[in-house]
Enzyme design. Structure first.
Site, PDB file in Angstrom:
ATOM      1  N   ASP A 106       0.760  -1.354   0.043  1.00 35.67           N
ATOM      2  CA  ASP A 106       0.282   0.107   0.162  1.00 35.67           C
ATOM      3  C   ASP A 106       0.818   1.358   0.083  1.00 35.67           C
ATOM      4  O   ASP A 106       1.700   1.424  -0.923  1.00 35.67           O
ATOM      5  CB  ASP A 106      -1.055  -0.201   1.206  1.00 35.67           C
ATOM      6  N   TYR A 213      -1.168  11.786   2.244  1.00 39.79           N
ATOM      7  CA  TYR A 213      -2.019  11.881   0.833  1.00 39.79           C
ATOM      8  C   TYR A 213      -1.954  13.430   0.616  1.00 39.79           C
ATOM      9  O   TYR A 213      -1.843  13.569  -0.750  1.00 39.79           O
ATOM     10  CB  TYR A 213      -3.654  11.408   1.165  1.00 39.79           C
ATOM     11  N   HIS A 271      -6.933  -6.753  -0.912  1.00 41.65           N
ATOM     12  CA  HIS A 271      -5.973  -5.462  -0.839  1.00 41.65           C
ATOM     13  C   HIS A 271      -4.811  -5.871   0.253  1.00 41.65           C
ATOM     14  O   HIS A 271      -3.639  -5.517  -0.159  1.00 41.65           O
ATOM     15  CB  HIS A 271      -6.551  -4.171  -0.802  1.00 41.65           C
TER      16      HIS A 271
END
Length: 290
Positions: A106, A213, A271
């Site tokens: 990730d 982010y 994921h």
């Protein structure tokens, strides 16, 4: 293979005033494990004992902003240049000349891709778990399908609101994601989940981790990702096919940018492929390292 935490050493190293916590175990060639969002070093609980038993020395940090590592203020502190320099500092602190492998999942995969591009002399191999090459991800943002999957990345650009949302009802959104995503029943126990909740509860942790982010969407970061240099290091991509956040087509990097890559797809995994199918992930990882 269960994780015996009595065999782990908890250590700290410092870079530019930021103290990084990591666990270390085993002896042999160095493998660095980089966790994703919203996780911590404990995310690698299935991989650490397998690597140690196979004769590797493992370092698994809490990335900056997470758990017991420092949480510097400001979005700029989470630029990819800072995150990759942290990995270089960890390798230096270990005393090794280079890592036999850097493994990332990730967000840790995003850092691992960038590290391989920026510090090719510091690693021999790169292993990616459900993390697209930055150029593939940028191109995918031009499609409505991936934009729908990645809505949260844009939501995280708002000030303060994402933190309030994430904190509601004792981190209900994060807890539900980690319990619901895995395909394997019981992949995340309540006792294991409590470790994550404790890490999210560290002062400043939510803002710090969401700042990854925010930093990634700054114009300078986007330009850097678009101009990422070629990676000649051997690369293994392990991809859980039931990924709710990333399209399966993102698994394969551009062969002109990453000419020595192979992709191993895990059809019955999410994921969080290393939670869902830890034995398969460990098998692929160890075969690639050998």
């Amino acid at each position: 293979m269960p994780l015996d935490e009595s065999k782990l050493s908890h250590r700290f190293t410092e870079r530019s005033g930021v103290r990084l916590h990591y666990v270390e175990a085993g002896e042999g060639p160095l493998v660095v494990l980089l966790h994703g969002f919203p996780e911590l070093w404990y995310s690698w609980r299935h991989q650490i004992p397998a690597l140690v038993e196979a004769g590797y020395r493992v370092i698994a940090p809490d990335m900056r902003g997470y758990n017991l590592s420092d949480k510097p203020q400001g979005v700029a502190a989470y630029a990819i240049s800072e995150l990759t320099a942290d990995v270089a500092a960890l390798i230096e602190a270990s005393g090794a000349e280079r890592a036999a492998a850097v493994v990332g999942h990730d967000w840790g995969a995003g850092v691992a891709w960038a590290f391989a591009a920026r510090y090719p002399a510091l690693l021999e191999r790169l292993v990616i778990l459900n993390g697209p090459h930055p150029q593939r991800l940028l191109a995918a943002f031009r499609t409505a399908r991936q934009l729908r999957k990645s809505w949260y990345m844009f939501f995280f650009q708002l000030p303060k609101v994402p933190e309030l949302f994430a904190r509601r009802k004792d981190y209900a959104v994060f807890r539900a994601s980690l319990k619901r995503d895995p395909q394997r029943p019981g992949a995340m126990s309540d006792e294991e989940l409590a470790r994550y909740v404790e890490s999210w509860s560290q002062p400043g942790a939510l803002t710090a981790t969401i700042n990854y982010y925010r930093a990634a969407f700054r114009p300078s970061s986007l330009r850097g990702s678009a101009r990422a240099p070629r990676i000649d290091t051997p690369v293994l991509v392990i991809w859980g096919e039931h990924d709710r956040y990333l399209g399966a087509d993102l698994a394969v990097p551009d062969p002109e940018m990453v000419p020595n890559a192979r992709v191993a797809r895990v059809p019955d995994a999410s994921h969080c492929v290393h939670y869902d199918r830890p034995e398969r992930v460990n098998q692929l990882l160890l075969e690639f390292l050998r």
